[in-house]
Design an enzyme around this catalytic site. Structure first.
Site: not given
Ligand code: THU
Length: 149
Positions: A58, A103
């Site tokens: 995000e 986020c």
């Molecule tokens: N993550 C995201 O990119 N967006 C989300 O909404 C939830 C989690 C990522 C962070 C990390 O790189 C991986 O997912 C595991 O938590």
């Protein structure tokens, strides 16, 4: 939101997900935000050997929107799943990839309470929420304005 628009956001987020840099969690995420102009901005999660320095998909998508000069988000779509280590995803029965708390707050800065947030798996849409459902009673830019001003 009409189906065609959702599909276009999904395609952009899915492409971003394919570029995720997630060697530590093996959890690949792509996000897409729609700006007020109708343009789409997307990006993946980018992890780091110093774990807390990584960032979410995000954030990448919001940064792309801001770089292009837009300030309002009218829709968000997130797709995420664990990698199978062979270019695909292990996603049987996996929990929803809802945006993390940080986020939700970052989205709040640029979006209204009724802004839709579409949560997807690699196969497509799973559930849609409003920002207000995911972040009720949010603290936003308006909270900095003193009542009576
Ligand atoms: N993550 C995201 O990119 N967006 C989300 O909404 C939830 C989690 C990522 C962070 C990390 O790189 C991986 O997912 C595991 O938590």
């Amino acid at each position: 939101m009409v189906d065609e628009q959702w599909q276009e956001m999904f395609a952009a987020a899915r492409r971003a997900m394919a570029g995720a840099y997630a060697p530590y969690s093996d959890f690949h995420v792509g996000a897409c935000v729609r700006g007020e102009s109708g343009r789409l901005y997307s990006g993946p999660n980018v992890e780091n050997a110093a774990y807390p320095q990584g960032w979410c998909a995000e954030c990448s998508a919001i940064a792309a929107m801001i770089s292009a000069g837009e300030k309002r988000i009218t829709a968000v779509l997130v797709v995420g799943a664990p990698s199978d280590g062979a270019g695909g995803y292990n996603d049987d029965g996996h929990a929803l990839c809802t945006p993390c708390g940080g986020c939700r707050q970052k989205i709040r800065e640029f979006a209204a309470p009724e802004t839709p947030i579409h949560v997807c798996g690699p196969e497509g849409l799973r559930r849609s929420f409003t920002l207000d459902e995911l972040l009720p009673l949010a603290f936003g830019p308006d909270n900095l304005i003193q009542i009576g001003e």
